[in-house]
Structures are given as C-alpha cells and as structure tokens.
Design a protein around this motif. Structure first.
Motif, short mmCIF file in Angstrom:
data_model
loop_
_atom_site.label_atom_id
_atom_site.label_comp_id
_atom_site.label_asym_id
_atom_site.label_seq_id
_atom_site.Cartn_x
_atom_site.Cartn_y
_atom_site.Cartn_z
N LYS A 125 0.83 -1.21 0.00
CA LYS A 125 0.00 0.00 0.00
C LYS A 125 0.87 1.26 0.00
O LYS A 125 0.65 2.20 -0.78
CB LYS A 125 -0.91 -0.02 1.23
CG LYS A 125 -1.81 1.19 1.37
CD LYS A 125 -2.61 1.13 2.64
CE LYS A 125 -3.32 2.45 2.88
NZ LYS A 125 -3.88 2.56 4.23
N GLN A 126 1.89 1.28 0.85
CA GLN A 126 2.78 2.44 0.92
C GLN A 126 3.59 2.58 -0.37
O GLN A 126 3.80 3.70 -0.86
CB GLN A 126 3.73 2.30 2.11
CG GLN A 126 3.05 2.43 3.45
CD GLN A 126 4.01 2.27 4.61
OE1 GLN A 126 5.21 2.45 4.46
NE2 GLN A 126 3.48 1.94 5.78
N TYR A 127 4.01 1.47 -0.92
CA TYR A 127 4.80 1.47 -2.15
C TYR A 127 4.01 2.13 -3.29
O TYR A 127 4.52 2.99 -4.01
CB TYR A 127 5.17 0.03 -2.50
CG TYR A 127 6.11 -0.12 -3.66
CD1 TYR A 127 7.46 0.17 -3.54
CD2 TYR A 127 5.64 -0.59 -4.89
CE1 TYR A 127 8.33 0.01 -4.62
CE2 TYR A 127 6.50 -0.75 -5.96
CZ TYR A 127 7.84 -0.46 -5.82
OH TYR A 127 8.68 -0.61 -6.88
N ILE A 128 2.75 1.75 -3.43
CA ILE A 128 1.90 2.33 -4.47
C ILE A 128 1.63 3.81 -4.19
O ILE A 128 1.65 4.65 -5.09
CB ILE A 128 0.57 1.55 -4.58
CG1 ILE A 128 0.83 0.15 -5.14
CG2 ILE A 128 -0.44 2.29 -5.45
CD1 ILE A 128 -0.35 -0.79 -5.04
N GLU A 129 1.40 4.13 -2.93
CA GLU A 129 1.10 5.52 -2.55
C GLU A 129 2.25 6.46 -2.91
O GLU A 129 2.04 7.54 -3.45
CB GLU A 129 0.85 5.57 -1.04
CG GLU A 129 0.58 6.96 -0.50
CD GLU A 129 0.42 6.97 1.01
OE1 GLU A 129 0.68 8.04 1.61
OE2 GLU A 129 0.07 5.94 1.60
N TYR A 130 3.48 6.05 -2.66
CA TYR A 130 4.63 6.92 -2.90
C TYR A 130 5.19 6.83 -4.31
O TYR A 130 5.76 7.80 -4.81
CB TYR A 130 5.75 6.62 -1.89
CG TYR A 130 5.46 7.20 -0.53
CD1 TYR A 130 5.63 8.56 -0.28
CD2 TYR A 130 4.99 6.40 0.50
CE1 TYR A 130 5.36 9.10 0.96
CE2 TYR A 130 4.71 6.93 1.74
CZ TYR A 130 4.89 8.28 1.97
OH TYR A 130 4.60 8.81 3.20
N PHE A 131 5.06 5.67 -4.95
CA PHE A 131 5.76 5.46 -6.21
C PHE A 131 4.84 5.09 -7.37
O PHE A 131 5.32 4.63 -8.41
CB PHE A 131 6.83 4.37 -6.05
CG PHE A 131 7.80 4.63 -4.95
CD1 PHE A 131 8.66 5.71 -4.99
CD2 PHE A 131 7.86 3.79 -3.84
CE1 PHE A 131 9.56 5.97 -3.97
CE2 PHE A 131 8.76 4.03 -2.81
CZ PHE A 131 9.61 5.12 -2.88
N GLY A 132 3.54 5.29 -7.22
CA GLY A 132 2.59 4.89 -8.26
C GLY A 132 2.97 5.33 -9.65
O GLY A 132 2.87 4.56 -10.61
N GLN A 133 3.43 6.56 -9.81
CA GLN A 133 3.76 7.08 -11.14
C GLN A 133 5.03 6.46 -11.73
O GLN A 133 5.29 6.58 -12.92
CB GLN A 133 3.91 8.60 -11.09
CG GLN A 133 5.06 9.07 -10.21
CD GLN A 133 5.14 10.58 -10.17
OE1 GLN A 133 4.99 11.25 -11.19
NE2 GLN A 133 5.38 11.13 -8.98
N TYR A 134 5.83 5.77 -10.88
CA TYR A 134 7.09 5.18 -11.35
C TYR A 134 7.02 3.66 -11.51
O TYR A 134 8.02 3.04 -11.85
CB TYR A 134 8.22 5.53 -10.38
CG TYR A 134 8.38 7.01 -10.14
CD1 TYR A 134 8.82 7.86 -11.15
CD2 TYR A 134 8.07 7.56 -8.90
CE1 TYR A 134 8.95 9.22 -10.93
CE2 TYR A 134 8.21 8.92 -8.67
CZ TYR A 134 8.65 9.74 -9.69
OH TYR A 134 8.78 11.10 -9.47
N LEU A 135 5.86 3.08 -11.26
CA LEU A 135 5.75 1.61 -11.30
C LEU A 135 5.77 1.09 -12.73
O LEU A 135 5.30 1.74 -13.66
CB LEU A 135 4.46 1.16 -10.62
CG LEU A 135 4.31 1.52 -9.15
CD1 LEU A 135 3.07 0.87 -8.57
CD2 LEU A 135 5.53 1.13 -8.35
N LEU A 136 6.31 -0.10 -12.88
CA LEU A 136 6.35 -0.77 -14.17
C LEU A 136 5.06 -1.54 -14.41
O LEU A 136 4.34 -1.89 -13.47
CB LEU A 136 7.54 -1.72 -14.21
CG LEU A 136 8.91 -1.04 -14.30
CD1 LEU A 136 10.01 -2.01 -13.90
CD2 LEU A 136 9.15 -0.49 -15.69
N GLU A 137 4.80 -1.83 -15.67
CA GLU A 137 3.61 -2.58 -16.05
C GLU A 137 3.71 -4.02 -15.54
O GLU A 137 4.81 -4.51 -15.28
CB GLU A 137 3.48 -2.60 -17.57
CG GLU A 137 3.46 -1.22 -18.20
CD GLU A 137 3.80 -1.29 -19.69
OE1 GLU A 137 3.49 -2.31 -20.33
OE2 GLU A 137 4.42 -0.34 -20.18
N PRO A 138 2.56 -4.73 -15.44
CA PRO A 138 2.55 -6.12 -14.98
C PRO A 138 3.45 -7.06 -15.80
O PRO A 138 3.93 -8.05 -15.28
CB PRO A 138 1.08 -6.53 -15.10
CG PRO A 138 0.33 -5.25 -14.96
CD PRO A 138 1.19 -4.20 -15.61
#
Length: 198
Positions: A125-138
């Motif tokens: 949850k924290q990972y998505i909250e802080y880095f959502g815009q930098y995440l890679l596709e599935p």
C-alpha cells in the motif's frame, strides 16, 4: 547512441549489461561502536550517485498497530532504533527522482524479515502511494516468462524496480515485485563475485 538504437530489442543495451551503483543497508549510520539508522543516509547516498537501495524490513508494534519498519543488522546486531518504512519511502520519493539525477531507474531491495501478511500488504500500500507514477507494467513482474533483466534499458528510464527477498506469496506485494531472489535474482557476497567471469 540514438534513442532508437538504445531501444532496439536485439542490439540495444539491456539491464543486465550494466553495473549499478548500490548501497547495502542503506539507512545504516556508519559510526564506530554505535548502531543506528537514519533517512539522512538515503539523502547522502542519492547525492553520491547510488541507484540501488537496500533495506531490512521488520514488523514493529506501535500505538498505531503493527507497521513495517527499517532496521539495519550489522554483525547479527539490530540497530538501536528503527525508521517507519513510510519515512523511508517518503525520502526516496522526494529526492531520488529529481530531474538533475537523470532518468536512470531506481532499484529498491526489500529484505523482508517478517511473515506478517498485514505488514507485507501495508508495504504494498505504501509502495503504491509513494511510487505509483514510477511503477512498471505487470509484464515486468518477476513471474513473467521474460525476465526484466533482459529488457532494453529504455523501458526502465524514470521507473522503479522492486527487488524482494522473503516470503510474499498470497500478498498484495507479490503483484508489484520485478525481481525476487527466489525466482529470477540472486544475492551474492563480495567474495562470490570477486571474479565476475564466474
């Protein structure tokens, strides 16, 4: 080389072609005879050019419930303090992606030292909250048939690559991992890599 050449799936540079400036137990404060952790170490490492950050994650009971925290472990001794993982992620999100550091990807290695599913889901949850815009596709999941390590580096610019050691099956975090040391990655000692040809 031109961007087109860099992105060429056959001839372009891939993640596996690079050495990455890395740190071990990135919050550890290197003071003789004491053992503490601080987010100030992350800031110093970013300025020094580090792009791979390593954190030991533990569960800690607080007034707000059980939360994920970062501690260092040197010579089998835990740090005298801890940092909420929330603070660590906030520091990385604030400083690691500033424009003047270029578009190199950031790598975060989480060495998970708890089996508490609630805590591990909280990490996600924290990972998505802080880095959502930098995440890679599935398609860059560690469960994919094609490893992220052989992807053209251009697909990873301005992105975050999550490396995990520890049990994560049946958790939300498992869906976010790009490299898992039980599947498509290894952690080796300095002695083991003394001769890179091996």
């Amino acid at each position: 080389t031109s961007a087109g050449m860099v992105c060429d799936p056959q001839k372009g540079a891939k993640l596996v072609d690079f050495y990455i400036c890395s740190s071990y137990q990135s919050c550890h404060v290197p003071i003789h005879n004491t053992h503490y952790v601080s987010t100030n170490m992350i800031k110093a490492l970013i300025v020094a050019g580090v792009r791979l950050f390593d954190f030991n994650i533990y569960a800690e009971v607080t007034n707000d419930g059980i939360i994920p925290v970062v501690r260092s472990d040197i010579n089998d001794k835990l740090s005298q303090n801890y940092i909420p993982l929330d603070d660590v992620f906030d520091t990385l999100a604030t400083y690691a992606f500033l424009d003047y550091y270029g578009g190199d990807p950031i790598f975060i290695h989480l060495n998970i030292k708890t089996n508490n599913i609630e805590v591990i889901d909280n990490i996600a949850k924290q990972y998505i909250e802080y880095f959502g815009q930098y995440l890679l596709e599935p398609r860059f999941s560690y469960l994919s048939e094609k490893s992220i390590t052989i992807q053209p580096i251009c697909h990873l610019f301005h992105k975050l690559i999550l490396i995990v050691t520890g049990e994560t099956s049946h958790t939300y975090l498992d869906e976010l991992i790009n490299i898992h040391t039980s599947k498509n990655g290894r952690i080796l000692t300095a002695k083991q890599v003394r001769k890179p040809v091996d």
